[in-house]
Motif scaffolding. Structure first.
Motif, PDB file in Angstrom:
ATOM      1  N   GLU A 165       0.807  -1.216   0.000  1.00 54.10           N
ATOM      2  CA  GLU A 165       0.000   0.000   0.000  1.00 54.10           C
ATOM      3  C   GLU A 165       0.842   1.269   0.000  1.00 54.10           C
ATOM      4  OE1 GLU A 165      -2.126  -0.965   3.530  1.00 54.10           O
ATOM      5  OE2 GLU A 165      -3.606  -2.173   2.463  1.00 54.10           O
ATOM      6  N   LEU A 176       7.403   3.275   3.155  1.00 55.37           N
ATOM      7  CA  LEU A 176       7.561   4.112   4.335  1.00 55.37           C
ATOM      8  C   LEU A 176       8.977   4.657   4.454  1.00 55.37           C
ATOM      9  CD1 LEU A 176       5.593   1.902   6.856  1.00 55.37           C
ATOM     10  CD2 LEU A 176       4.769   3.851   5.532  1.00 55.37           C
ATOM     11  N   ARG A 187      11.027  -0.456   3.767  1.00 55.81           N
ATOM     12  CA  ARG A 187       9.960  -0.902   4.653  1.00 55.81           C
ATOM     13  C   ARG A 187       8.661  -0.429   4.023  1.00 55.81           C
ATOM     14  NH1 ARG A 187       9.910   1.307   9.840  1.00 55.81           N
ATOM     15  NH2 ARG A 187       8.609  -0.437  10.434  1.00 55.81           N
ATOM     16  N   GLN A 231       4.131  -0.616   3.976  1.00 51.42           N
ATOM     17  CA  GLN A 231       2.850  -0.915   4.616  1.00 51.42           C
ATOM     18  C   GLN A 231       2.084  -1.794   3.634  1.00 51.42           C
ATOM     19  OE1 GLN A 231       1.482  -0.103   7.620  1.00 51.42           O
ATOM     20  NE2 GLN A 231      -0.325  -1.299   7.059  1.00 51.42           N
ATOM     21  N   GLN A 257      -0.988  -5.395   3.141  1.00 51.71           N
ATOM     22  CA  GLN A 257      -2.013  -6.288   3.673  1.00 51.71           C
ATOM     23  C   GLN A 257      -1.909  -7.640   2.988  1.00 51.71           C
ATOM     24  OE1 GLN A 257      -6.025  -4.881   3.260  1.00 51.71           O
ATOM     25  NE2 GLN A 257      -6.852  -6.536   4.501  1.00 51.71           N
ATOM     26  N   SER A 276      -2.859  -6.595   8.264  1.00 57.79           N
ATOM     27  CA  SER A 276      -2.278  -5.364   7.734  1.00 57.79           C
ATOM     28  C   SER A 276      -1.206  -4.890   8.700  1.00 57.79           C
ATOM     29  CB  SER A 276      -3.369  -4.305   7.590  1.00 57.79           C
ATOM     30  OG  SER A 276      -2.835  -3.129   7.033  1.00 57.79           O
ATOM     31  N   ASP A 277      -0.019  -4.559   8.166  1.00 61.12           N
ATOM     32  CA  ASP A 277       1.090  -4.190   9.038  1.00 61.12           C
ATOM     33  C   ASP A 277       2.199  -3.545   8.215  1.00 61.12           C
ATOM     34  OD1 ASP A 277       2.556  -3.942  11.380  1.00 61.12           O
ATOM     35  OD2 ASP A 277       2.610  -6.091  11.794  1.00 61.12           O
ATOM     36  N   THR A 278       3.270  -3.212   8.906  1.00 66.17           N
ATOM     37  CA  THR A 278       4.484  -2.702   8.290  1.00 66.17           C
ATOM     38  C   THR A 278       5.513  -3.827   8.272  1.00 66.17           C
ATOM     39  OG1 THR A 278       4.045  -0.488   9.120  1.00 66.17           O
ATOM     40  CG2 THR A 278       6.298  -0.972   8.498  1.00 66.17           C
ATOM     41  N   THR A 279       6.224  -3.977   7.165  1.00 69.82           N
ATOM     42  CA  THR A 279       7.230  -5.033   7.067  1.00 69.82           C
ATOM     43  C   THR A 279       8.511  -4.625   7.782  1.00 69.82           C
ATOM     44  OG1 THR A 279       8.241  -4.175   5.044  1.00 69.82           O
ATOM     45  CG2 THR A 279       6.392  -5.721   4.787  1.00 69.82           C
TER      46      THR A 279
END
Length: 102
Positions: free
Chosen positions: A46, A49, A61, A63, A65, A72-75
């Motif tokens: 999405e 970052l 890094r 964001q 899903q 849904s998160d940040t890698t």
């Protein structure tokens, strides 16, 4: 030799030396299950970052899903490319993070 890395268009593109190289409009198959409980997470990216370089490896890094479980998160930091002789080489084409177009 310096390389300019930027996140453009509100996180939609990763730019290397002022050229758009990696887009969020892709499905990424992550190499392990650190993102969610799926064995091989397929993540809709999405937004970018952060971006950085570790030696010659371009990392980011994002964001996203998981399309299987909905998490849904940040890698964590993911390698997406390599700088070789001043040029960007996409790791998806060299067996790194697999990016599949939608």
């Amino acid at each position: 030799m310096s390389v300019a890395l930027r996140v453009l268009d509100d996180g939609a593109w990763l730019s290397v030396n002022d050229r758009r190289r990696v887009s969020v409009s892709e499905l990424w198959r992550l190499p392990d299950s650190s993102f969610c409980r799926c064995a091989l997470p397929d993540v809709v990216v999405e937004g970018f970052l952060e971006t950085g370089v570790d030696g010659r490896t371009v990392e980011t890094r994002v964001q996203g899903q998981c399309i299987a479980c909905g998490h849904s998160d940040t890698t964590d930091w993911l390698p997406v490319g390599r700088i070789v002789d001043g040029e960007f080489r996409d790791l998806a084409r060299e067996g790194g993070v697999v990016r599949l177009t939608r």
